[in-house]
Motif scaffolding. Structure first.
Motif, mmCIF file in Angstrom:
data_model
loop_
_atom_site.group_PDB
_atom_site.id
_atom_site.type_symbol
_atom_site.label_atom_id
_atom_site.label_comp_id
_atom_site.label_asym_id
_atom_site.label_seq_id
_atom_site.Cartn_x
_atom_site.Cartn_y
_atom_site.Cartn_z
ATOM 1 N N UNK A 1 0.587 -0.929 0.468
ATOM 2 C CA UNK A 1 -0.156 0.090 0.247
ATOM 3 C C UNK A 1 0.817 1.275 0.188
ATOM 4 N N UNK A 2 1.448 1.413 1.291
ATOM 5 C CA UNK A 2 2.461 2.978 0.459
ATOM 6 C C UNK A 2 3.501 1.989 1.354
ATOM 7 N N UNK A 3 4.553 3.419 1.648
ATOM 8 C CA UNK A 3 6.387 3.261 2.231
ATOM 9 C C UNK A 3 6.790 4.370 2.783
ATOM 10 N N UNK A 4 7.687 3.657 3.588
ATOM 11 C CA UNK A 4 8.215 4.517 4.502
ATOM 12 C C UNK A 4 9.346 5.161 3.882
ATOM 13 N N UNK A 5 10.414 4.713 3.585
ATOM 14 C CA UNK A 5 11.602 5.018 3.139
ATOM 15 C C UNK A 5 11.682 4.862 2.090
ATOM 16 N N UNK A 6 12.578 5.511 0.886
ATOM 17 C CA UNK A 6 12.506 4.800 -0.698
ATOM 18 C C UNK A 6 13.290 3.787 -0.475
ATOM 19 N N UNK A 7 14.537 3.541 0.071
ATOM 20 C CA UNK A 7 14.817 1.642 0.336
ATOM 21 C C UNK A 7 13.069 0.995 0.260
ATOM 22 N N UNK A 8 12.605 0.736 1.613
ATOM 23 C CA UNK A 8 11.814 0.060 0.826
ATOM 24 C C UNK A 8 10.753 0.011 -0.258
ATOM 25 N N UNK A 9 10.613 1.294 -0.705
ATOM 26 C CA UNK A 9 9.905 0.909 -2.189
ATOM 27 C C UNK A 9 10.919 0.293 -3.250
ATOM 28 N N UNK A 10 12.421 -0.048 -3.189
ATOM 29 C CA UNK A 10 12.842 -0.218 -3.970
ATOM 30 C C UNK A 10 12.993 -2.072 -3.657
ATOM 31 N N UNK A 11 12.711 -2.405 -2.313
ATOM 32 C CA UNK A 11 11.824 -4.153 -2.018
ATOM 33 C C UNK A 11 10.828 -4.455 -2.174
ATOM 34 N N UNK A 12 9.683 -3.226 -2.554
ATOM 35 C CA UNK A 12 8.697 -3.759 -2.329
ATOM 36 C C UNK A 12 8.620 -4.003 -3.940
ATOM 37 N N UNK A 13 9.178 -3.455 -4.789
ATOM 38 C CA UNK A 13 9.252 -3.482 -6.260
ATOM 39 C C UNK A 13 10.289 -4.785 -6.510
ATOM 40 N N UNK A 14 11.220 -5.182 -5.570
ATOM 41 C CA UNK A 14 12.096 -6.350 -5.723
ATOM 42 C C UNK A 14 10.400 -7.983 -5.455
ATOM 43 N N UNK A 15 10.332 -6.615 -4.363
ATOM 44 C CA UNK A 15 9.219 -8.375 -3.718
ATOM 45 C C UNK A 15 8.310 -8.871 -5.176
ATOM 46 N N UNK A 16 7.954 -7.821 -5.024
ATOM 47 C CA UNK A 16 7.046 -7.915 -6.264
ATOM 48 C C UNK A 16 7.363 -9.003 -7.625
ATOM 49 N N UNK A 17 8.309 -7.970 -8.453
ATOM 50 C CA UNK A 17 8.749 -9.092 -9.836
ATOM 51 C C UNK A 17 9.532 -10.674 -8.833
ATOM 52 N N UNK A 18 9.558 -10.679 -8.031
ATOM 53 C CA UNK A 18 9.793 -12.217 -7.854
ATOM 54 C C UNK A 18 8.813 -13.320 -7.310
ATOM 55 N N UNK A 19 7.706 -12.854 -6.614
ATOM 56 C CA UNK A 19 6.285 -13.130 -6.686
ATOM 57 C C UNK A 19 6.175 -13.721 -8.157
ATOM 58 N N UNK A 20 5.703 -12.853 -8.886
ATOM 59 C CA UNK A 20 5.789 -12.884 -11.109
ATOM 60 C C UNK A 20 6.509 -13.063 -11.149
ATOM 61 N N UNK A 21 7.724 -13.328 -10.773
ATOM 62 C CA UNK A 21 8.509 -14.823 -11.975
ATOM 63 C C UNK A 21 8.484 -16.048 -11.317
ATOM 64 N N UNK A 22 8.337 -16.094 -9.744
ATOM 65 C CA UNK A 22 7.834 -17.667 -9.091
ATOM 66 C C UNK A 22 7.277 -17.947 -8.964
ATOM 67 N N UNK A 23 5.660 -17.508 -9.199
ATOM 68 C CA UNK A 23 4.525 -18.079 -9.211
ATOM 69 C C UNK A 23 3.651 -17.632 -10.072
ATOM 70 N N UNK A 24 3.409 -16.283 -10.310
ATOM 71 C CA UNK A 24 2.223 -15.681 -11.212
ATOM 72 C C UNK A 24 2.674 -16.525 -12.429
ATOM 73 N N UNK A 25 4.322 -16.070 -13.285
ATOM 74 C CA UNK A 25 4.490 -16.813 -14.270
ATOM 75 C C UNK A 25 4.092 -17.565 -15.025
#
Ligand SMILES: [Zn+2]
Ligand SMILES: [Zn+2]
Length: 158
Positions: A65-89
């Motif tokens: 939903x949201x993030x506090x620190x910019x570094x958290x946004x990058x972690x969320x982006x990485x996490x979303x790609x990880x799920x997309x690649x390993x599960x949804x893909x």
């Protein structure tokens, strides 16, 4: 709302819509997960539309939903790609290449580098609040714009 979609887009989107009944899917000229309306925006004309759409659905599945620190946004982006690649893909027959993920994460790394570089002395600053950084070298502080999940590409030129 623009309802124009190609047949191949339709089949992926209709499968996703059936599997994720709580998410609304809207054709637009961008990719975005809007948590406030539980809507995935997707661009059916993008050559990476299948990969990027699964990435947005991953943000939804991970309840981003949201993030506090910019570094958290990058972690969320990485996490979303990880799920997309390993599960949804694999589930939707979309092979997500490693360099598609790295190229996308690079835009976030460039963005973070630009935001965290001190405008006075070019040392790397630390983020002291959601929209503020401070330089550990010369003590200068500066403000940054708010960034939204996945809408970065459109803001990089600012
Ligand atoms: Zn400085
Ligand atoms: Zn994202």
């Amino acid at each position: 709302m623009d309802a124009t979609t190609t047949p191949s887009t339709d089949s992926l989107i209709s499968q996703l819509a059936a599997d994720f009944p709580d998410i609304a899917f809207k054709s637009k000229d961008t990719f975005e997960w809007d948590a406030s309306t539980a809507t995935v925006l997707y661009d059916p004309t993008d050559t990476l539309y299948a990969e990027r759409t699964l990435h947005e659905v991953s943000h939804a599945a991970l309840k981003h939903t949201s993030y506090d620190k910019d570094i958290d946004l990058i972690a969320m982006e990485r996490e979303a790609w990880q799920l997309a690649k390993t599960s949804l893909g694999p589930k939707y027959n979309v092979n997500i290449a490693a360099d598609v993920i790295e190229d996308d994460l690079d835009t976030y790394r460039d963005w973070l580098h630009a935001r965290s570089t001190c405008p006075s002395c070019e040392a790397t600053g630390i983020q002291v609040k959601k929209q503020g950084y401070r330089c550990v070298s010369c003590q200068a502080s500066w403000r940054v714009n708010e960034a939204r999940i996945c809408a970065l590409r459109r803001h990089l030129t600012q």
